[in-house]
Design a protein around this motif. Structure first.
Motif, PDB file in Angstrom:
ATOM      1  N   LYS A  56       0.844  -1.200   0.000  1.00  0.00           N
ATOM      2  CA  LYS A  56       0.000   0.000   0.000  1.00  0.00           C
ATOM      3  C   LYS A  56       0.884   1.257   0.000  1.00  0.00           C
ATOM      4  O   LYS A  56       2.048   1.215   0.414  1.00  0.00           O
ATOM      5  CB  LYS A  56      -0.901   0.009   1.238  1.00  0.00           C
ATOM      6  CG  LYS A  56      -1.643  -1.284   1.491  1.00  0.00           C
ATOM      7  CD  LYS A  56      -2.875  -1.392   0.680  1.00  0.00           C
ATOM      8  CE  LYS A  56      -3.653  -2.631   1.151  1.00  0.00           C
ATOM      9  NZ  LYS A  56      -4.484  -3.200   0.174  1.00  0.00           N
ATOM     10  N   SER A  57       0.311   2.370  -0.439  1.00  0.00           N
ATOM     11  CA  SER A  57       1.074   3.623  -0.496  1.00  0.00           C
ATOM     12  C   SER A  57       1.495   4.097   0.895  1.00  0.00           C
ATOM     13  O   SER A  57       2.469   4.833   1.034  1.00  0.00           O
ATOM     14  CB  SER A  57       0.267   4.706  -1.204  1.00  0.00           C
ATOM     15  OG  SER A  57      -0.953   4.926  -0.529  1.00  0.00           O
ATOM     16  N   GLY A 108       3.303   1.432  -2.508  1.00  0.00           N
ATOM     17  CA  GLY A 108       2.468   1.725  -3.665  1.00  0.00           C
ATOM     18  C   GLY A 108       2.752   0.884  -4.889  1.00  0.00           C
ATOM     19  O   GLY A 108       2.258   1.181  -5.967  1.00  0.00           O
TER      20      GLY A 108
END
Length: 143
Positions: A56-57, A108
């Motif tokens: 995930k970012s 990301g």
């Protein structure tokens, strides 16, 4: 945490914040190396774990700048539950680098590829632990 092949695991915080999804898509025992200069297994067999990761970012909120995911971050055990001293063995050069999961995995980004372990013949298990530290967040797969 023991995990089944094909089931997505979530690396997250107790607060519910999620940092990465990780799936062992397949585990292949008696894996045959594909490079002409590959060395024979020193422990008995190669096991190839195909892994997919979606970082995930917000991954840096986990306390790690990126996700290191190579055979160096794995611990393995034989069928009797005895921890292997060297599950990497002769796995280097077993497949072209392009087939290995790219590591580190940056926030990301997604990655899919193989992790090759050199382990004893027969049943066993391996665990990936975030950061490679025992007692840290991780998952274990059996074959």
């Amino acid at each position: 945490m023991t995990q089944k092949v094909g089931v997505t695991s979530v690396f997250g915080a107790p607060t519910g914040q999620q940092f990465a999804d990780l799936t062992a898509d397949s585990v292949q025992t008696d894996f045959q190396c594909t490079t002409p200069d590959a060395k024979a297994s020193v422990n008995g067999q190669f096991v190839a774990i195909k892994i997919s990761v979606a970082a995930k970012s917000n991954f840096e909120d986990s306390g790690w700048p990126s996700l290191a995911l190579s055979n160096l971050e794995f611990t393995a055990w034989d069928a009797a539950g005895v921890k292997l001293m060297d599950p990497v063995g002769n796995s280097a050069g077993c497949v072209p680098d392009a087939e290995l999961i790219a590591s580190p995995i940056e926030p990301g980004t997604n990655a899919t590829g193989l992790v090759i372990l050199d382990v004893p013949k027969g049943a066993g298990s391996a665990a990936f632990v975030v950061g490679g530290f025992e007692g840290s967040y991780g998952w274990e797969w059996h074959w």
